[in-house]
Design a protein around this motif. Structure first.
Motif, PDB file in Angstrom:
ATOM      1  N   HIS A 111       0.816  -1.191   0.079  1.00  0.00           N
ATOM      2  CA  HIS A 111      -0.031  -0.100  -0.017  1.00  0.00           C
ATOM      3  C   HIS A 111       0.880   1.368   0.023  1.00  0.00           C
ATOM      4  O   HIS A 111       2.044   1.280   0.700  1.00  0.00           O
ATOM      5  N   GLU A 112       0.622   2.251  -0.721  1.00  0.00           N
ATOM      6  CA  GLU A 112       1.259   3.446  -1.082  1.00  0.00           C
ATOM      7  C   GLU A 112       1.352   4.115   0.214  1.00  0.00           C
ATOM      8  O   GLU A 112       2.248   4.932   0.507  1.00  0.00           O
ATOM      9  N   LEU A 113       0.535   4.005   1.057  1.00  0.00           N
ATOM     10  CA  LEU A 113       0.574   4.680   2.594  1.00  0.00           C
ATOM     11  C   LEU A 113       1.145   3.917   3.808  1.00  0.00           C
ATOM     12  O   LEU A 113       2.182   4.215   4.511  1.00  0.00           O
ATOM     13  N   TYR A 114       0.754   2.418   3.663  1.00  0.00           N
ATOM     14  CA  TYR A 114       1.257   1.571   4.741  1.00  0.00           C
ATOM     15  C   TYR A 114       2.241   0.528   4.444  1.00  0.00           C
ATOM     16  O   TYR A 114       2.992  -0.011   5.305  1.00  0.00           O
ATOM     17  N   GLY A 115       2.763   0.548   3.207  1.00  0.00           N
ATOM     18  CA  GLY A 115       4.022  -0.250   2.845  1.00  0.00           C
ATOM     19  C   GLY A 115       3.502  -1.619   2.597  1.00  0.00           C
ATOM     20  O   GLY A 115       2.366  -1.952   2.244  1.00  0.00           O
ATOM     21  N   LEU A 116       4.553  -2.547   2.833  1.00  0.00           N
ATOM     22  CA  LEU A 116       4.355  -4.016   2.358  1.00  0.00           C
ATOM     23  C   LEU A 116       3.707  -4.701   3.683  1.00  0.00           C
ATOM     24  O   LEU A 116       4.005  -4.547   4.842  1.00  0.00           O
ATOM     25  N   SER A 117       2.808  -5.508   3.213  1.00  0.00           N
ATOM     26  CA  SER A 117       2.009  -6.413   4.151  1.00  0.00           C
ATOM     27  C   SER A 117       1.671  -7.910   3.731  1.00  0.00           C
ATOM     28  O   SER A 117       1.694  -7.727   2.447  1.00  0.00           O
ATOM     29  N   LEU A 118       1.360  -8.723   4.440  1.00  0.00           N
ATOM     30  CA  LEU A 118       0.926 -10.086   3.988  1.00  0.00           C
ATOM     31  C   LEU A 118      -0.493 -10.134   4.590  1.00  0.00           C
ATOM     32  O   LEU A 118      -0.838 -10.046   5.772  1.00  0.00           O
ATOM     33  N   THR A 119      -1.481 -10.362   3.844  1.00  0.00           N
ATOM     34  CA  THR A 119      -3.010 -10.620   4.535  1.00  0.00           C
ATOM     35  C   THR A 119      -2.954 -12.307   4.209  1.00  0.00           C
ATOM     36  O   THR A 119      -2.859 -12.846   3.229  1.00  0.00           O
ATOM     37  N   VAL A 120      -3.407 -13.053   5.426  1.00  0.00           N
ATOM     38  CA  VAL A 120      -3.539 -14.302   5.709  1.00  0.00           C
ATOM     39  C   VAL A 120      -4.721 -14.798   5.068  1.00  0.00           C
ATOM     40  O   VAL A 120      -5.819 -14.236   5.493  1.00  0.00           O
ATOM     41  N   LEU A 121      -4.997 -15.785   4.440  1.00  0.00           N
ATOM     42  CA  LEU A 121      -6.186 -15.969   3.832  1.00  0.00           C
ATOM     43  C   LEU A 121      -6.332 -17.699   4.326  1.00  0.00           C
ATOM     44  O   LEU A 121      -7.537 -18.150   4.323  1.00  0.00           O
ATOM     45  N   ASP A 122      -5.113 -18.489   4.799  1.00  0.00           N
ATOM     46  CA  ASP A 122      -5.433 -19.806   5.051  1.00  0.00           C
ATOM     47  C   ASP A 122      -4.272 -20.074   6.054  1.00  0.00           C
ATOM     48  O   ASP A 122      -2.932 -19.332   6.020  1.00  0.00           O
ATOM     49  N   ILE A 123      -4.200 -21.155   6.660  1.00  0.00           N
ATOM     50  CA  ILE A 123      -3.415 -21.710   7.615  1.00  0.00           C
ATOM     51  C   ILE A 123      -3.236 -23.277   7.637  1.00  0.00           C
ATOM     52  O   ILE A 123      -4.334 -23.849   7.732  1.00  0.00           O
ATOM     53  N   ASP A 124      -2.105 -23.881   7.701  1.00  0.00           N
ATOM     54  CA  ASP A 124      -1.930 -25.480   8.000  1.00  0.00           C
ATOM     55  C   ASP A 124      -1.366 -25.756   9.174  1.00  0.00           C
ATOM     56  O   ASP A 124      -0.248 -25.656   9.689  1.00  0.00           O
ATOM     57  N   PRO A 125      -2.450 -26.334  10.192  1.00  0.00           N
ATOM     58  CA  PRO A 125      -1.990 -26.688  11.266  1.00  0.00           C
ATOM     59  C   PRO A 125      -0.908 -27.804  11.429  1.00  0.00           C
ATOM     60  O   PRO A 125      -0.297 -27.855  12.566  1.00  0.00           O
ATOM     61  N   ALA A 126      -0.904 -28.725  10.281  1.00  0.00           N
ATOM     62  CA  ALA A 126      -0.312 -29.728  10.548  1.00  0.00           C
ATOM     63  C   ALA A 126       1.510 -29.319  10.478  1.00  0.00           C
ATOM     64  O   ALA A 126       2.136 -29.871  11.193  1.00  0.00           O
ATOM     65  N   TYR A 127       1.594 -28.171   9.813  1.00  0.00           N
ATOM     66  CA  TYR A 127       2.920 -27.647   9.909  1.00  0.00           C
ATOM     67  C   TYR A 127       3.424 -27.159  11.543  1.00  0.00           C
ATOM     68  O   TYR A 127       4.311 -27.659  11.828  1.00  0.00           O
ATOM     69  N   THR A 128       2.561 -26.578  12.143  1.00  0.00           N
ATOM     70  CA  THR A 128       2.520 -26.166  13.456  1.00  0.00           C
ATOM     71  C   THR A 128       2.801 -27.393  14.376  1.00  0.00           C
ATOM     72  O   THR A 128       3.618 -27.387  15.277  1.00  0.00           O
ATOM     73  N   LEU A 129       2.060 -28.538  14.381  1.00  0.00           N
ATOM     74  CA  LEU A 129       1.965 -29.576  14.827  1.00  0.00           C
ATOM     75  C   LEU A 129       3.566 -30.398  14.668  1.00  0.00           C
ATOM     76  O   LEU A 129       3.999 -30.775  15.748  1.00  0.00           O
ATOM     77  N   GLY A 130       3.769 -30.450  13.473  1.00  0.00           N
ATOM     78  CA  GLY A 130       5.185 -30.772  13.022  1.00  0.00           C
ATOM     79  C   GLY A 130       6.122 -30.209  13.777  1.00  0.00           C
ATOM     80  O   GLY A 130       7.270 -30.782  14.368  1.00  0.00           O
TER      81      GLY A 130
END
Length: 444
Positions: A111-130
């Motif tokens: 965004h020209e005003l707020y800069g770089l960001s990531l918008t989360v759309l989904d998450i994989d719990p298996a990775y965290t569990l691992g």
């Protein structure tokens, strides 16, 4: 294509900041036209209570030094967050909070005003569990390599676990259930308990439980076992019980530790290093009561064994006494006859024995009389000789004996004069001879 910053007139051509950011936004949009999956650690997770949006930062750290090597802002819009959060916590058993490593599907935005960001759309719990499993296995491996993983399990469990140190929150429902179960046991066993309050959920759980263990350690002689209970609660609150420091303290504690953390699906690292793991606080109380029951049964069995053994001994002794009673008259008669025969033998030999004894005593007396008579005669002879010698000595020492031998005695005032220096001119001197005495005056 690099812009030409100099025009024909020599003036510099410059972009406005908005134009620059717009170009950056376009470049990122062309570079990342679709969503992508990103591995990162969540940090500074916060939820806007009014909007429901979740704002956070994604970071990456150097595996060796732990220093940050990358960071970017992230956001999860309320509609998505309401679905992702419960799904993630249900699958992983962890609170959606800072410090967890996640695999998230994001769209890259600038965004020209707020800069770089990531918008989360989904998450994989298996990775965290691992990642959680990996960390957990690393902790277990470290404890095993240090040789402490099974130390608490190897401690001998007390025969009567009556003195119990309890680590829990005083307001926990599990604590009340534990105490009710323990104090109302059917066997009426007396248990002596002491509560060491500690936080059982939240970031301070690890330090709080370790502090409670330290307090118990100072009075370890007063307790038989340590009980760590927490009752029900969210599975996500169990993070602290997968702590290396807490597990190491429990593993090396000098008293057996029993856990009843109130979950059934998984064992925490603390459960694994504890001497005994039970599912709930109530189960811990039942376990302690069962140990007392077991000892009670053993004591009852021993009492029965002792009773049976005593009855058997009494029965054998009774039979023996009955046998003796039936044989007693004949035994007594036989003994009397043997004693009578012995007495008769002694009686027949008694006169000869008495005569021989008297003869020996008479001989001893005669010898004694002879020695006494000889001793007295010898003593009298010695005494007579001594008296004769003494008499002769006295005669020889008398003045008359001296005068008979031709000597005279000089006396002054009736006393014998031994030295001439004792005389003075004009003094009267008496001289005694065998046939008389004369008087004289000392001249100068």
């Amino acid at each position: 294509m690099r812009p030409n910053l100099n025009n024909l007139s020599g003036e510099k051509e410059a972009l406005s900041l908005l134009e620059l950011n717009t170009r950056i936004r376009g470049a990122l949009s062309r570079a990342f036209p679709e969503t992508c999956w990103v591995r990162a650690e969540m940090s500074d997770v916060r939820v806007n209570t009014s909007s429901g949006h979740c704002y956070l930062e994604f970071v990456e750290k150097n595996a060796q030094t732990g220093q940050l090597v990358a960071k970017v802002r992230g956001s999860i819009w309320a509609k998505t967050f309401r679905m992702l959060k419960p799904y993630f916590e249900m699958e992983t058993g962890q609170m959606f909070a800072s410090g967890l490593k996640v695999l998230v599907k994001v769209s890259v935005e600038f965004h020209e005003l707020y800069g770089l960001s990531l918008t989360v759309l989904d998450i994989d719990p298996a990775y965290t569990l691992g990642d959680m499993v990996r960390k957990r296995m690393e902790i277990i491996r470290q404890l095993q390599e240090e040789g402490v993983f099974t130390l608490n399990k190897e401690l001998p469990f007390p025969l009567l676990p009556r003195r119990i140190a309890i680590i829990t929150s005083p307001t926990a429902a599990g604590y009340e259930d534990f105490m009710n179960q323990l104090t109302r046991n059917k066997g009426g066993y007396p248990f002596y308990t002491k509560l060491f309050p500690a936080l059982m959920q939240g970031e301070r759980t690890e330090a709080s439980v370790i502090a409670a263990l330290d307090r118990i350690y100072q009075h370890q002689d007063l307790f038989d076992v340590v009980v760590i209970i927490r009752g029900g609660g969210a599975t996500s609150d169990l993070n602290s019980f997968d702590s290396y420091l807490l597990a190491a303290n429990c593993a090396q504690f000098p008293l057996p530790i029993i856990t009843g953390i109130g979950h059934e699906r998984d064992d925490t690292v603390v459960d694994l290093v504890a001497h005994t793991r039970m599912k709930t606080p109530t189960a811990v109380a039942e376990f302690l009561i069962s140990r007392m029951d077991s000892v009670g049964e053993e004591l009852e069995n021993l009492c029965q064994d002792v009773s049976l053994l005593a009855m058997d001994i009494l029965s054998r002794q009774k039979n023996y006494l009955q046998l003796v009673a039936t044989r007693f008259p004949s035994i007594v008669t036989s003994r009397i006859e043997r004693n009578r025969s012995g007495l008769q033998t002694i009686a027949s030999g008694l006169p000869a024995m008495a005569s021989g004894l008297l003869s020996r005593r008479q001989s001893v007396l005669e010898n004694t009389e002879l020695r006494l008579r000889n001793g007295i005669t010898s003593k009298l002879s010695e005494d007579v000789r001594f008296i004769q010698l003494t008499e002769q000595f006295i005669k020889m020492a008398s003045p008359d004996y001296i005068l008979k031998r031709g000597y005279s005695l000089a006396l002054k005032d009736g006393k014998i004069i031994k030295h001439a220096s004792d005389l003075r001119a004009g003094e009267e001197l008496t001289t005694r001879f065998i046939d008389g005495e004369i008087k004289s005056i000392i001249k100068p």
